[in-house]
Design a protein around this motif. Structure first.
Motif, PDB file in Angstrom:
ATOM      1  N   THR A  22     -18.919  -6.716   8.524  1.00 23.84           N
ATOM      2  CA  THR A  22     -18.915  -5.256   8.818  1.00 23.84           C
ATOM      3  C   THR A  22     -17.469  -4.792   8.671  1.00 23.84           C
ATOM      4  N   THR A  23     -16.437  -5.623   9.448  1.00 22.18           N
ATOM      5  CA  THR A  23     -15.063  -5.056   9.529  1.00 22.18           C
ATOM      6  C   THR A  23     -14.591  -5.417   8.036  1.00 22.18           C
ATOM      7  N   PHE A  24     -14.820  -6.186   7.171  1.00 23.94           N
ATOM      8  CA  PHE A  24     -14.355  -6.342   5.683  1.00 23.94           C
ATOM      9  C   PHE A  24     -14.966  -5.079   5.070  1.00 23.94           C
ATOM     10  N   VAL A  25     -16.100  -4.546   5.253  1.00 23.29           N
ATOM     11  CA  VAL A  25     -16.837  -3.539   4.439  1.00 23.29           C
ATOM     12  C   VAL A  25     -16.004  -2.335   4.893  1.00 23.29           C
ATOM     13  N   ALA A  26     -15.709  -2.170   6.173  1.00 23.07           N
ATOM     14  CA  ALA A  26     -15.143  -0.926   6.760  1.00 23.07           C
ATOM     15  C   ALA A  26     -13.419  -0.852   6.174  1.00 23.07           C
ATOM     16  N   ALA A  27     -12.947  -1.972   6.117  1.00 23.33           N
ATOM     17  CA  ALA A  27     -11.393  -1.765   5.691  1.00 23.33           C
ATOM     18  C   ALA A  27     -11.591  -1.391   3.963  1.00 23.33           C
ATOM     19  N   ARG A  64     -12.034 -20.479   6.591  1.00 27.86           N
ATOM     20  CA  ARG A  64     -11.331 -19.136   7.104  1.00 27.86           C
ATOM     21  C   ARG A  64     -10.642 -18.753   6.029  1.00 27.86           C
ATOM     22  N   VAL A  65     -10.863 -17.460   5.599  1.00 21.42           N
ATOM     23  CA  VAL A  65      -9.926 -17.107   4.560  1.00 21.42           C
ATOM     24  C   VAL A  65      -9.093 -15.907   5.087  1.00 21.42           C
ATOM     25  N   ARG A  66      -8.209 -15.516   4.130  1.00 25.07           N
ATOM     26  CA  ARG A  66      -7.258 -14.319   4.333  1.00 25.07           C
ATOM     27  C   ARG A  66      -7.469 -13.385   3.016  1.00 25.07           C
ATOM     28  N   CYS A  67      -8.014 -12.348   3.224  1.00 27.87           N
ATOM     29  CA  CYS A  67      -8.240 -11.256   2.126  1.00 27.87           C
ATOM     30  C   CYS A  67      -7.246 -10.043   2.013  1.00 27.87           C
ATOM     31  N   SER A  68      -6.752  -9.614   0.861  1.00 32.24           N
ATOM     32  CA  SER A  68      -5.997  -8.649   0.762  1.00 32.24           C
ATOM     33  C   SER A  68      -6.591  -7.550  -0.160  1.00 32.24           C
ATOM     34  N   CYS A  69      -6.366  -6.282  -0.183  1.00 32.13           N
ATOM     35  CA  CYS A  69      -7.071  -5.392  -1.228  1.00 32.13           C
ATOM     36  C   CYS A  69      -6.274  -4.318  -1.186  1.00 32.13           C
ATOM     37  N   GLU A  70      -6.065  -3.866  -2.419  1.00 32.93           N
ATOM     38  CA  GLU A  70      -5.276  -2.361  -2.652  1.00 32.93           C
ATOM     39  C   GLU A  70      -5.835  -1.612  -4.004  1.00 32.93           C
ATOM     40  N   ILE A  71      -5.644  -0.534  -4.241  1.00 27.99           N
ATOM     41  CA  ILE A  71      -5.982   0.395  -5.165  1.00 27.99           C
ATOM     42  C   ILE A  71      -5.444  -0.041  -6.491  1.00 27.99           C
ATOM     43  N   GLU A  72      -6.075   0.021  -7.678  1.00 22.54           N
ATOM     44  CA  GLU A  72      -5.477   0.074  -8.813  1.00 22.54           C
ATOM     45  C   GLU A  72      -5.594   1.421  -9.538  1.00 22.54           C
ATOM     46  N   LEU A  73      -4.466   2.097  -9.999  1.00 26.26           N
ATOM     47  CA  LEU A  73      -4.530   3.535 -10.624  1.00 26.26           C
ATOM     48  C   LEU A  73      -4.328   3.194 -12.028  1.00 26.26           C
ATOM     49  N   ALA A  74      -5.137   4.188 -12.720  1.00 20.57           N
ATOM     50  CA  ALA A  74      -4.818   4.348 -13.936  1.00 20.57           C
ATOM     51  C   ALA A  74      -4.775   6.133 -14.285  1.00 20.57           C
ATOM     52  N   LYS A  75      -3.515   6.328 -14.892  1.00 24.91           N
ATOM     53  CA  LYS A  75      -3.176   7.840 -15.141  1.00 24.91           C
ATOM     54  C   LYS A  75      -3.592   8.683 -13.714  1.00 24.91           C
ATOM     55  N   GLY A  76      -2.842   7.889 -12.425  1.00 26.56           N
ATOM     56  CA  GLY A  76      -3.165   8.582 -11.238  1.00 26.56           C
ATOM     57  C   GLY A  76      -4.477   8.421 -10.552  1.00 26.56           C
ATOM     58  N   PHE A 103      -4.986  -3.049   2.648  1.00 30.98           N
ATOM     59  CA  PHE A 103      -5.179  -4.026   3.816  1.00 30.98           C
ATOM     60  C   PHE A 103      -5.180  -5.420   3.637  1.00 30.98           C
ATOM     61  N   GLU A 104      -4.986  -6.155   4.617  1.00 33.24           N
ATOM     62  CA  GLU A 104      -5.016  -7.765   4.879  1.00 33.24           C
ATOM     63  C   GLU A 104      -5.596  -7.929   6.215  1.00 33.24           C
ATOM     64  N   MET A 105      -6.550  -9.051   5.867  1.00 33.25           N
ATOM     65  CA  MET A 105      -7.274  -9.430   7.076  1.00 33.25           C
ATOM     66  C   MET A 105      -7.712 -10.582   7.095  1.00 33.25           C
ATOM     67  N   ASP A 106      -8.069 -11.541   8.343  1.00 36.55           N
ATOM     68  CA  ASP A 106      -8.517 -12.880   8.153  1.00 36.55           C
ATOM     69  C   ASP A 106      -9.830 -12.759   8.614  1.00 36.55           C
ATOM     70  N   ALA A 107     -10.973 -13.606   8.054  1.00 39.12           N
ATOM     71  CA  ALA A 107     -12.242 -13.611   8.095  1.00 39.12           C
ATOM     72  C   ALA A 107     -12.973 -14.899   8.172  1.00 39.12           C
ATOM     73  N   LEU A 154     -13.874   0.402   2.489  1.00 41.67           N
ATOM     74  CA  LEU A 154     -14.309   1.807   2.620  1.00 41.67           C
ATOM     75  C   LEU A 154     -12.968   2.582   2.734  1.00 41.67           C
ATOM     76  N   ARG A 155     -12.108   2.485   4.005  1.00 45.15           N
ATOM     77  CA  ARG A 155     -11.019   2.930   4.334  1.00 45.15           C
ATOM     78  C   ARG A 155      -9.684   2.705   3.292  1.00 45.15           C
ATOM     79  N   THR A 156      -9.710   1.762   2.611  1.00 45.24           N
ATOM     80  CA  THR A 156      -8.855   1.651   1.345  1.00 45.24           C
ATOM     81  C   THR A 156      -9.279   2.832   0.217  1.00 45.24           C
ATOM     82  N   LEU A 157     -10.502   2.843   0.122  1.00 46.58           N
ATOM     83  CA  LEU A 157     -11.105   3.779  -1.020  1.00 46.58           C
ATOM     84  C   LEU A 157     -10.737   5.192  -0.662  1.00 46.58           C
TER      85      LEU A 157
END
Length: 483
Positions: free
Chosen positions: A243-248, A274-286, A259-263, A250-253
């Motif tokens: 639930t924490t990962f999905v919420a993170a 135990r894993v560490r996850c990072s996530c960010e947006i990739e943009l194309a033409k903004g 974000f970065e989190m351990d899970a 959605l918040r990034t979108l």
């Protein structure tokens, strides 16, 4: 355009076609010979004009491979960017004193036309000439320059074709080098993934499809050949981290913030990780087109950190919380009590007769007693309690916040019974009991140091009264009272 600027542009164009000082090429040689035959002269050349010299890409007749630029015929054609004919150089004031006229190759007749290429700015730039020369004077005919200009057009086409081929070869080589570099970087990245137990992923927002690197398949314990199990991705995260990962995500979108989190994580083979996850947006033409990130297996590091944290907070002999951990938990409980207007009870426990065990039965027997005391404290404490060894034969308990005074009284009586321990060995018998001092945080204004001093005072009042008993610290009319 000023002459100096024109010269700079000419030399830049000449450098870009990379024709100067190249080996002979049959196509250019044939073109020079054709000009010689068609106009019936003793010499001909395709000439390129460098800053200090003229160099012959192709030549027929008694011409040197290159000569000085000064007092030569071809530089005049290049500088004026116009055809030139000279019937008899001996009678032309521009060339009469030229060493090429007064000496070898004894030029008398000259006819030359510009050879042009496309310059850096797109315009035509004169870089050389196609010319014929002879040791006998002759009157130029109208067709001489026409023939030379047609042949010069062929020379220009040859130069352009050669330049295109060179650019294509250069592009091909650059492409080859780029492919090699990308392949090398890919191998290095895969090596880095293996060494760091890491992988990368990309989630296509429009297609709703995820792509994994090999490292992610390895973390999931899945074969690369099986592809990404897109419909099952969240199943690898147990709750509450799922639930924490999905919420993170959605918040990034929604916000674009990475974000970065351990899970906690369970592989396809059921192995806990135990894993560490990072996530960010990739943009194309903004516009957001994908989510990209890394996932790293940090199980070993996490386990090591947990072990080190456990060691830092745990008494090695009894495996109870140590003094530092007892203080940390007590401080947290006091903060909660202040916020909720509640109370915290603390028990300080001192073992009676413990020194006799060490003296009579030895330190190994004493260590065994301490471990038995720890076991009985653990058994008597529910989830809300924290038993700890403060050092030597001193123990303490932070009691559950929901325990009232009546409940605490029952627990203390049972604990006093449990702390009566008889030890036998080598024909000797020793008896150990526990004395308990009790204090409530309300009487200490929720202050840890005051609370522990009050519990300590109650403990020693109990010892003076009767060992193996318990007393509670109380304050009555601004005077201390222990009951």
């Amino acid at each position: 355009m000023p002459d100096n600027q024109r010269e700079v542009l000419r030399q830049k164009a000449l450098a870009e076609i990379a024709l100067l000082d190249t080996p002979p090429e049959r196509e250019f040689d044939v073109l020079a010979k054709l000009a010689q035959r068609m106009l019936g002269t003793g010499m001909s050349s395709i000439t390129l004009i460098a800053p200090e010299r003229q160099w012959f890409k192709a030549r027929c007749g008694p011409l040197a491979p290159e000569t000085a630029r000064a007092q030569a015929f071809c530089p005049v054609v290049v500088e004026t960017e116009a055809p030139l004919t000279v019937a008899d150089a001996r009678h032309d004031p521009r060339f009469a004193e030229s060493p090429f006229v007064t000496g070898a190759p004894n030029i008398r007749y000259y006819a030359g036309v510009p050879v042009r290429v496309q310059g850096p700015d797109g315009g035509l730039v004169t870089i050389g000439t196609l010319c014929v020369l002879d040791q006998q004077p002759r009157e130029p005919t109208a067709t001489d320059l026409e023939v030379l200009e047609e042949l010069a057009s062929v020379a220009e086409a040859l130069i352009e074709a050669r330049a295109v081929a060179l650019r294509a070869a250069k592009a091909t080589e650059e492409h080859r080098l780029t492919v090699e570099r990308l392949e090398r970087e890919r191998r290095q990245f895969k090596q880095a993934e293996r060494m760091a137990d890491m992988g990368s992923y990309r989630y296509d927002i429009e297609k709703q499809i995820t792509a994994w690197s090999d490292g992610v398949f390895a973390i999931h314990e899945l074969p690369v050949s099986g592809g990404v199990p897109n419909s099952e991705l969240m199943n690898y995260f147990p709750e509450p981290d799922r639930t924490t990962f999905v919420a993170a995500v959605l918040r990034t979108l929604d916000t674009g913030e990475p974000f970065e989190m351990d899970a906690d994580f369970v592989t396809a083979k059921g192995n806990a990780r135990r894993v560490r996850c990072s996530c960010e947006i990739e943009l194309a033409k903004g516009k957001p087109v994908a989510l990209i990130g890394l996932i790293q297996d940090i199980t070993e590091r996490h386990d090591l950190e947990q072990r080190l944290r456990h060691q830092a907070r745990t008494d090695d002999l009894t495996q109870l919380a140590n003094r530092a951990e007892f203080h940390r938990v007590l401080d947290a409980r006091l903060r909660e009590a202040r916020a909720a207007d509640g109370e915290v009870a603390v028990l300080l426990i001192d073992l009676d007769g413990f020194k006799g065990v060490n003296d009579v039965l030895g330190h190994a027997a004493g260590d065994a007693v301490l471990r038995r005391v720890a076991d009985r404290l653990r058994a008597s404490c529910d989830d809300g309690c924290l038993p700890a060894r403060l050092g030597g034969d001193e123990f303490a308990v932070v009691m559950s916040a929901d325990l009232d005074r009546v409940g605490l009284d029952r627990k203390v009586r049972r604990l006093l019974h449990d702390l009566e321990i008889v030890v036998e060995g080598h024909g000797q018998i020793a008896r150990v009991t526990g004395t308990i001092g009790i204090a409530w945080s309300s009487a200490a204004s929720q202050d840890r140091d005051v609370l522990l001093r009050q519990a300590d005072s109650a403990l020693y009042d109990a010892k003076r009264s009767r060992k193996g008993t318990a007393q509670t610290y109380q304050v009555v009319a601004d005077h201390r009272h222990v009951s």
